[in-house]
Enzyme design. Structure first.
Site, PDB file in Angstrom:
ATOM      1  N   CYS A 155      -5.852  -8.928   2.967  1.00  0.00           N
ATOM      2  CA  CYS A 155      -6.903  -8.047   3.480  1.00  0.00           C
ATOM      3  C   CYS A 155      -8.177  -8.753   3.915  1.00  0.00           C
ATOM      4  CB  CYS A 155      -7.231  -6.986   2.441  1.00  0.00           C
ATOM      5  SG  CYS A 155      -5.918  -5.775   2.317  1.00  0.00           S
ATOM      6  N   ARG A 161      -6.378  -3.073  -4.912  1.00  0.00           N
ATOM      7  CA  ARG A 161      -6.234  -4.518  -5.083  1.00  0.00           C
ATOM      8  C   ARG A 161      -4.821  -4.797  -5.555  1.00  0.00           C
ATOM      9  NH1 ARG A 161     -10.763  -5.026  -9.401  1.00  0.00           N
ATOM     10  NH2 ARG A 161      -9.757  -3.036  -9.783  1.00  0.00           N
ATOM     11  N   VAL A 189       0.822  -1.206   0.000  1.00  0.00           N
ATOM     12  CA  VAL A 189       0.000   0.000   0.000  1.00  0.00           C
ATOM     13  C   VAL A 189       0.858   1.259   0.000  1.00  0.00           C
ATOM     14  CG1 VAL A 189      -1.704   1.297   1.321  1.00  0.00           C
ATOM     15  CG2 VAL A 189      -1.917  -1.182   1.099  1.00  0.00           C
ATOM     16  N   ALA A 211     -16.651 -17.961  -8.790  1.00  0.00           N
ATOM     17  CA  ALA A 211     -16.617 -19.062  -7.822  1.00  0.00           C
ATOM     18  C   ALA A 211     -15.296 -19.802  -7.950  1.00  0.00           C
ATOM     19  CB  ALA A 211     -17.782 -20.003  -8.094  1.00  0.00           C
ATOM     20  N   GLY A 212     -14.880 -20.447  -6.890  1.00  0.00           N
ATOM     21  CA  GLY A 212     -13.630 -21.199  -6.956  1.00  0.00           C
ATOM     22  C   GLY A 212     -13.176 -21.660  -5.593  1.00  0.00           C
ATOM     23  N   LYS A 270      -3.814 -14.895  -5.566  1.00  0.00           N
ATOM     24  CA  LYS A 270      -4.550 -14.537  -6.777  1.00  0.00           C
ATOM     25  C   LYS A 270      -3.516 -14.188  -7.845  1.00  0.00           C
ATOM     26  CE  LYS A 270      -5.087  -9.629  -6.322  1.00  0.00           C
ATOM     27  NZ  LYS A 270      -5.999  -8.497  -6.387  1.00  0.00           N
ATOM     28  N   GLY A 320      -8.468 -15.177  -0.260  1.00  0.00           N
ATOM     29  CA  GLY A 320      -7.304 -15.187   0.630  1.00  0.00           C
ATOM     30  C   GLY A 320      -6.692 -13.798   0.568  1.00  0.00           C
ATOM     31  N   LYS A 343      -7.994 -10.967   7.172  1.00  0.00           N
ATOM     32  CA  LYS A 343      -7.744 -10.258   8.433  1.00  0.00           C
ATOM     33  C   LYS A 343      -8.837  -9.229   8.737  1.00  0.00           C
ATOM     34  CE  LYS A 343      -4.523  -6.545   7.169  1.00  0.00           C
ATOM     35  NZ  LYS A 343      -5.543  -5.500   7.043  1.00  0.00           N
ATOM     36  N   PHE A 357      -8.304   1.290  -0.914  1.00  0.00           N
ATOM     37  CA  PHE A 357      -9.139   0.256  -1.544  1.00  0.00           C
ATOM     38  C   PHE A 357      -8.380  -0.355  -2.725  1.00  0.00           C
ATOM     39  CE2 PHE A 357     -12.075   3.367   0.372  1.00  0.00           C
ATOM     40  CZ  PHE A 357     -12.801   2.536   1.210  1.00  0.00           C
TER      41      PHE A 357
HETATM   42  C1  UDX Z   1      -1.130  -2.531   4.125  1.00  0.00           C
HETATM   43  C2  UDX Z   1      -1.869  -1.846   5.251  1.00  0.00           C
HETATM   44  O1  UDX Z   1      -1.081  -1.216   6.105  1.00  0.00           O
HETATM   45  C3  UDX Z   1      -2.882  -2.744   5.837  1.00  0.00           C
HETATM   46  O2  UDX Z   1      -3.523  -2.176   6.938  1.00  0.00           O
HETATM   47  C4  UDX Z   1      -3.839  -2.916   4.745  1.00  0.00           C
HETATM   48  O3  UDX Z   1      -5.020  -3.494   5.147  1.00  0.00           O
HETATM   49  C5  UDX Z   1      -3.162  -3.759   3.691  1.00  0.00           C
HETATM   50  O4  UDX Z   1      -2.042  -3.164   3.267  1.00  0.00           O
HETATM   51  P1  UDX Z   1       0.907  -3.787   3.329  1.00  0.00           P
HETATM   52  O5  UDX Z   1       1.295  -2.582   2.559  1.00  0.00           O
HETATM   53  O6  UDX Z   1       0.376  -4.964   2.584  1.00  0.00           O
HETATM   54  O7  UDX Z   1      -0.150  -3.357   4.444  1.00  0.00           O
HETATM   55  O8  UDX Z   1       2.011  -4.235   4.336  1.00  0.00           O
HETATM   56  P2  UDX Z   1       3.473  -4.692   4.111  1.00  0.00           P
HETATM   57  O9  UDX Z   1       3.669  -5.056   2.683  1.00  0.00           O
HETATM   58  O10 UDX Z   1       3.734  -5.653   5.206  1.00  0.00           O
HETATM   59  O11 UDX Z   1       4.297  -3.360   4.366  1.00  0.00           O
HETATM   60  C6  UDX Z   1       4.382  -2.654   5.530  1.00  0.00           C
HETATM   61  C7  UDX Z   1       5.697  -1.899   5.524  1.00  0.00           C
HETATM   62  O12 UDX Z   1       5.754  -1.058   6.652  1.00  0.00           O
HETATM   63  C8  UDX Z   1       6.945  -2.780   5.577  1.00  0.00           C
HETATM   64  O13 UDX Z   1       7.835  -2.420   4.553  1.00  0.00           O
HETATM   65  C9  UDX Z   1       7.530  -2.497   6.960  1.00  0.00           C
HETATM   66  O14 UDX Z   1       8.940  -2.599   7.000  1.00  0.00           O
HETATM   67  C10 UDX Z   1       7.064  -1.087   7.198  1.00  0.00           C
HETATM   68  N1  UDX Z   1       7.040  -0.687   8.602  1.00  0.00           N
HETATM   69  C11 UDX Z   1       6.512  -1.479   9.548  1.00  0.00           C
HETATM   70  C12 UDX Z   1       7.568   0.541   8.987  1.00  0.00           C
HETATM   71  O15 UDX Z   1       8.109   1.274   8.162  1.00  0.00           O
HETATM   72  N2  UDX Z   1       7.522   0.929  10.281  1.00  0.00           N
HETATM   73  C13 UDX Z   1       7.031   0.137  11.254  1.00  0.00           C
HETATM   74  O16 UDX Z   1       7.034   0.519  12.428  1.00  0.00           O
HETATM   75  C14 UDX Z   1       6.513  -1.114  10.874  1.00  0.00           C
HETATM   76  C1  UDX Z   2      -8.904  -6.549  -1.566  1.00  0.00           C
HETATM   77  C2  UDX Z   2      -9.952  -5.470  -1.924  1.00  0.00           C
HETATM   78  O1  UDX Z   2     -10.525  -5.744  -3.214  1.00  0.00           O
HETATM   79  C3  UDX Z   2      -9.327  -4.092  -1.886  1.00  0.00           C
HETATM   80  O2  UDX Z   2     -10.337  -3.108  -2.128  1.00  0.00           O
HETATM   81  C4  UDX Z   2      -8.737  -3.915  -0.488  1.00  0.00           C
HETATM   82  O3  UDX Z   2      -8.218  -2.662  -0.308  1.00  0.00           O
HETATM   83  C5  UDX Z   2      -7.698  -4.966  -0.231  1.00  0.00           C
HETATM   84  O4  UDX Z   2      -8.320  -6.237  -0.320  1.00  0.00           O
HETATM   85  P1  UDX Z   2      -6.976  -7.868  -2.803  1.00  0.00           P
HETATM   86  O5  UDX Z   2      -6.901  -8.693  -1.579  1.00  0.00           O
HETATM   87  O6  UDX Z   2      -5.727  -7.366  -3.405  1.00  0.00           O
HETATM   88  O7  UDX Z   2      -7.924  -6.603  -2.581  1.00  0.00           O
HETATM   89  O8  UDX Z   2      -7.674  -8.754  -3.926  1.00  0.00           O
HETATM   90  P2  UDX Z   2      -9.080  -9.002  -4.606  1.00  0.00           P
HETATM   91  O9  UDX Z   2      -8.868  -8.926  -6.066  1.00  0.00           O
HETATM   92  O10 UDX Z   2     -10.168  -8.215  -4.016  1.00  0.00           O
HETATM   93  O11 UDX Z   2      -9.267 -10.553  -4.267  1.00  0.00           O
HETATM   94  C6  UDX Z   2      -9.333 -11.026  -2.934  1.00  0.00           C
HETATM   95  C7  UDX Z   2      -9.506 -12.511  -2.908  1.00  0.00           C
HETATM   96  O12 UDX Z   2     -10.788 -12.893  -3.388  1.00  0.00           O
HETATM   97  C8  UDX Z   2      -8.519 -13.304  -3.756  1.00  0.00           C
HETATM   98  O13 UDX Z   2      -8.086 -14.433  -3.035  1.00  0.00           O
HETATM   99  C9  UDX Z   2      -9.293 -13.721  -4.983  1.00  0.00           C
HETATM  100  O14 UDX Z   2      -8.826 -14.922  -5.521  1.00  0.00           O
HETATM  101  C10 UDX Z   2     -10.683 -13.875  -4.390  1.00  0.00           C
HETATM  102  N1  UDX Z   2     -11.761 -13.641  -5.366  1.00  0.00           N
HETATM  103  C11 UDX Z   2     -11.940 -12.405  -5.915  1.00  0.00           C
HETATM  104  C12 UDX Z   2     -12.623 -14.678  -5.711  1.00  0.00           C
HETATM  105  O15 UDX Z   2     -12.484 -15.806  -5.222  1.00  0.00           O
HETATM  106  N2  UDX Z   2     -13.655 -14.409  -6.589  1.00  0.00           N
HETATM  107  C13 UDX Z   2     -13.862 -13.187  -7.129  1.00  0.00           C
HETATM  108  O16 UDX Z   2     -14.806 -13.032  -7.914  1.00  0.00           O
HETATM  109  C14 UDX Z   2     -12.964 -12.145  -6.792  1.00  0.00           C
END
Ligand code: UDX
Ligand code: UDX
Length: 436
Positions: free
Chosen positions: A261, A155, A12, A253-254, A321, A258, A264, A153
Site C-alpha cells: 500500500c 493492516r 482485502v 525507525a528502521g 513486515k 514497504g 503504491k 484501512f
Molecule cells: C487490495 C486493494 O484492492 C488495493 O487497492 C488496496 O490498496 C490493497 O489491497 P489486495 O487485496 O492486496 O489489494 O490484492 P490481491 O491480494 O492482489 O488480490 C486481488 C484479488 O482480486 C486476486 O485474488 C485476483 O485474482 C482478484 N481479481 C483480480 C479478480 O477477482 N478479478 C479481476 O478482474 C482481477
Molecule cells: C498500511 C496501512 O497502515 C493501512 O491502513 C492501509 O490500509 C494499508 O497500508 P500495511 O501496509 O499492511 O498497512 O502495514 P503497516 O503496518 O501500516 O506498515 C507499513 C510499512 O511501514 C511496513 O513496511 C512497516 O515495516 C513500516 N513501518 C510501520 C515502519 O517502518 N515503522 C513503523 O513505525 C510502522
C-alpha cells in the site's frame, strides 16, 4: 441480514468478506482466479493472515460464506457488491486500473436487479465516477445502481482486528441514501462514520496513507540525526509519542516502509498531483528518503565487515513486515540485491515468507531454521522484526557464526546486552552506543 458480494479474494477482499459474514450477513466471495476459489472451497487460504483460516472455516460451516468464479451466481439476490481487486502501480506510478475496470464491466453485464457498488480498492480520485460510466455503458439494459467509495484501512497481519475495530468508516457517494445503506452494514462496528462525496472519500485514503508514510520517513531522518548526535531514537519516539497531537504509532525507525500500500499509494498521489500541475515536493522527498534506507543498510554492513566481497551474510526476515507472507516492495529485496552486487553470498530465514521470496530472490539460499542459516555467516541482518527473533538463543546463534557481526535494522535487540554477549552490533538511530 444482507446479501453481499465481494470481488477479489486477496488480502482485502477475503478479510472483508469473511468479516461481513461473521457479522451475520450472507457473503459470496468471487474471484476470477479459479485456483484460488477451488483452494478456498477446500479450506486452503490464498494468503497468510493470522486468524483468517479459522474465520473463513467458521463462516463457511455456518452457511454464511460462499465462493464462486461466476458473476451471475454471485450477483443473484445481492444488494451490495464490494470491489476489492488489486490496483498495482503502473509504469509511471499511476494506479493500474484494468482489474477495477474488468470487475465493473462484469458487474454491469451480470446484474439483474438494482445494486449498490462499493469500491474498497484504493483508486485514483475520480474513479467512482469512472466506474459509474463503465457500468452504465456496459449494461445490456438499464438498471439502477449507485457507486459508493468505502476505502479500506486494514493492516496486513492485524487485518481482522482492524476490520472489526476500525478507527472510522469513510463513505463517499453522490447518492446519500446509498451511502447510508452501506453505513448500516458498518453499524455493528461501533466506529464513527463519515459520509462525504465520492472524490473526498477517495482522497481521504491517499492522504491517510501518505501521512503515515511521511511519519515513518520523518522518524527515520530523526534516527540518522540521533545516531550522529549521540541520542537514542527509540526513547525520542517514546517521548514524542506521549504528546497526543503526535501519538505513538508509526514511529518505529528502521529500514523504512514497504508493502502493497504505502509505496503504491504515495507514488499514485504524487502522480495525480503532478498531472494537475501541483508539485508534490513533500511526497517526493518522503519516497526518496525511504528508498535510501535500503542503501544505508548495505553501506552499514559493508562498513561493519570491512567490505562485502566474498562474505556470507544471513537475513533474518524477508517479509515487508512481521505476521505476513507478503513480499510486495519488501526492503529485503533491494537490500539483498545491494549486498549481492557487492560480492556477498546470501542466506535467509523467514517464518512464513520464504515460499513467496524464492522466486524474487533466486540467488538467496533459504533455510528452515535460523540457527542452521547462521552457520558460517560473517554477518546477520535483522530485516523484519518477527516476534520469534526476540526469543532467539543469541549465544547459540553467535556460536554458529564465523564472525559475530549483527546489524539490527529494526532495533529488536538491546545494544548493551548484545555487546555483552560479544556481538559486533549496530542498530538504527541509537547513537548513544558510541558514547558508552
Ligand atoms: C487490495 C486493494 O484492492 C488495493 O487497492 C488496496 O490498496 C490493497 O489491497 P489486495 O487485496 O492486496 O489489494 O490484492 P490481491 O491480494 O492482489 O488480490 C486481488 C484479488 O482480486 C486476486 O485474488 C485476483 O485474482 C482478484 N481479481 C483480480 C479478480 O477477482 N478479478 C479481476 O478482474 C482481477
Ligand atoms: C498500511 C496501512 O497502515 C493501512 O491502513 C492501509 O490500509 C494499508 O497500508 P500495511 O501496509 O499492511 O498497512 O502495514 P503497516 O503496518 O501500516 O506498515 C507499513 C510499512 O511501514 C511496513 O513496511 C512497516 O515495516 C513500516 N513501518 C510501520 C515502519 O517502518 N515503522 C513503523 O513505525 C510502522
Amino acid at each position: 441480514m444482507e446479501q453481499i458480494c465481494v470481488i477479489g479474494v486477496g488480502y482485502v477482499g477475503l478479510v472483508t468478506g469473511a468479516c461481513f459474514a461473521d457479522l451475520g450477513n450472507r457473503v459470496i466471495a468471487l474471484d476470477v482466479n479459479e485456483k484460488r476459489i477451488e483452494g478456498l472451497k477446500q479450506g486452503v487460504m490464498p494468503i497468510y493472515e493470522p486468524g483468517l483460516k479459522e474465520l473463513v472455516e467458521r463462516n463457511v460451516r455456518a452457511g454464511r460464506l460462499f465462493f464462486t468464479t461466476s458473476y451471475a451466481e454471485a450477483l443473484k439476490g445481492t444488494g451490495y457488491v464490494f470491489i476489492a481487486v488489486g490496483t498495482p502501480s503502473g509504469v509511471n506510478g499511476e494506479a493500474d486500473m484494468q482489474y477495477v475496470a474488468a470487475a465493473a464491466r462484469s458487474i454491469a453485464e451480470n446484474m439483474t436487479a438494482p445494486l449498490i457498488i462499493v469500491n474498497k480498492s484504493t483508486v485514483p480520485v475520480g474513479t467512482g465516477d469512472w466506474v459509474a460510466d463503465i457500468v452504465r455503458s456496459a449494461q445490456p439494459r438499464p438498471l439502477p445502481f449507485s457507486v459508493v467509495s468505502c476505502p479500506e484501512f486494514l493492516r496486513e497481519g492485524t487485518a481482522i482486528a482492524d476490520f472489526m475495530n476500525p478507527h472510522r468508516t469513510v463513505l463517499g457517494s453522490l447518492d446519500r441514501q446509498a451511502a447510508e445503506k452501506v453505513a448500516q452494514l458498518h453499524l455493528p462496528l461501533n466506529a464513527p462514520i463519515l459520509i462525504t462525496d465520492l472524490r473526498t472519500a477517495e482522497m481521504i485514503k491517499y492522504a491517510s496513507n501518505a501521512f503515515l508514510a511521511t511519519k515513518i520517513s520523518f522518524i527515520n531522518e530523526i534516527a540518522d540525526i540521533c545516531e550522529a548526535l549521540g541520542a537514542d531514537v527509540r526513547e525520542v519516539a517514546k517521548g514524542m509519542g506521549y504528546d497526543k497531537r503526535i501519538g505513538p504509532a508509526m514511529l518505529e525507525a528502521g529500514l523504512g516502509w514497504g508493502g502493497s500500500c504505502f509505496p503504491k499509494d504515495v507514488k499514485a498521489l504524487a502522480y495525480m498531483a503532478e498531472e494537475k500541475g501541483v508539485p508534490p515536493s513533500i511526497l517526493k522527498t518522503v519516497m526518496a528518503t525511504n528508498y535510501e534506507r535500503r542503501r544505508m543498510a548495505v553501506r552499514k554492513v559493508d562498513a561493519m565487515l570491512g567490505g562485502l566481497n566474498g562474505k556470507v551474510i544471513g537475513l533474518l526476515g524477508l517479509a515487508f513486515k512481521p505476521n505476513t507472507d507478503d513480499m510486495r516492495e519488501a526492503p529485503s529485496i533491494d537490500i539483498a540485491h545491494g549486498l549481492i552486487a557487492g560480492g556477498a553470498r546470501l542466506r535467509a530465514y523467514d517464518p512464513v515468507a520464504m515460499e513467496n521470496a524464492r522466486a524474487l530472490l533466486p540467488a538467496v539460499d533459504m533455510f528452515d531454521d535460523p540457527y542452521v542459516m547462521a552457520k558460517g555467516c560473517d554477518a546477520l541482518i535483522v530485516v523484519t522484526e518477527w516476534n520469534e527473533f526476540k526469543q532467539l538463543d543469541l549465544k547459540k546463534l553467535k556460536r554458529q557464526m564465523r564472525t559475530p557481526v549483527l546489524f539490527d535494522g529494526r532495533n529488536v535487540y538491546d545494544p548493551v546486552e548484545m555487546r555483552k554477549l560479544g556481538f559486533v552490533y549496530q542498530g538504527v538511530g541509537r547513537g548513544y552506543e558510541a558514547k558508552e
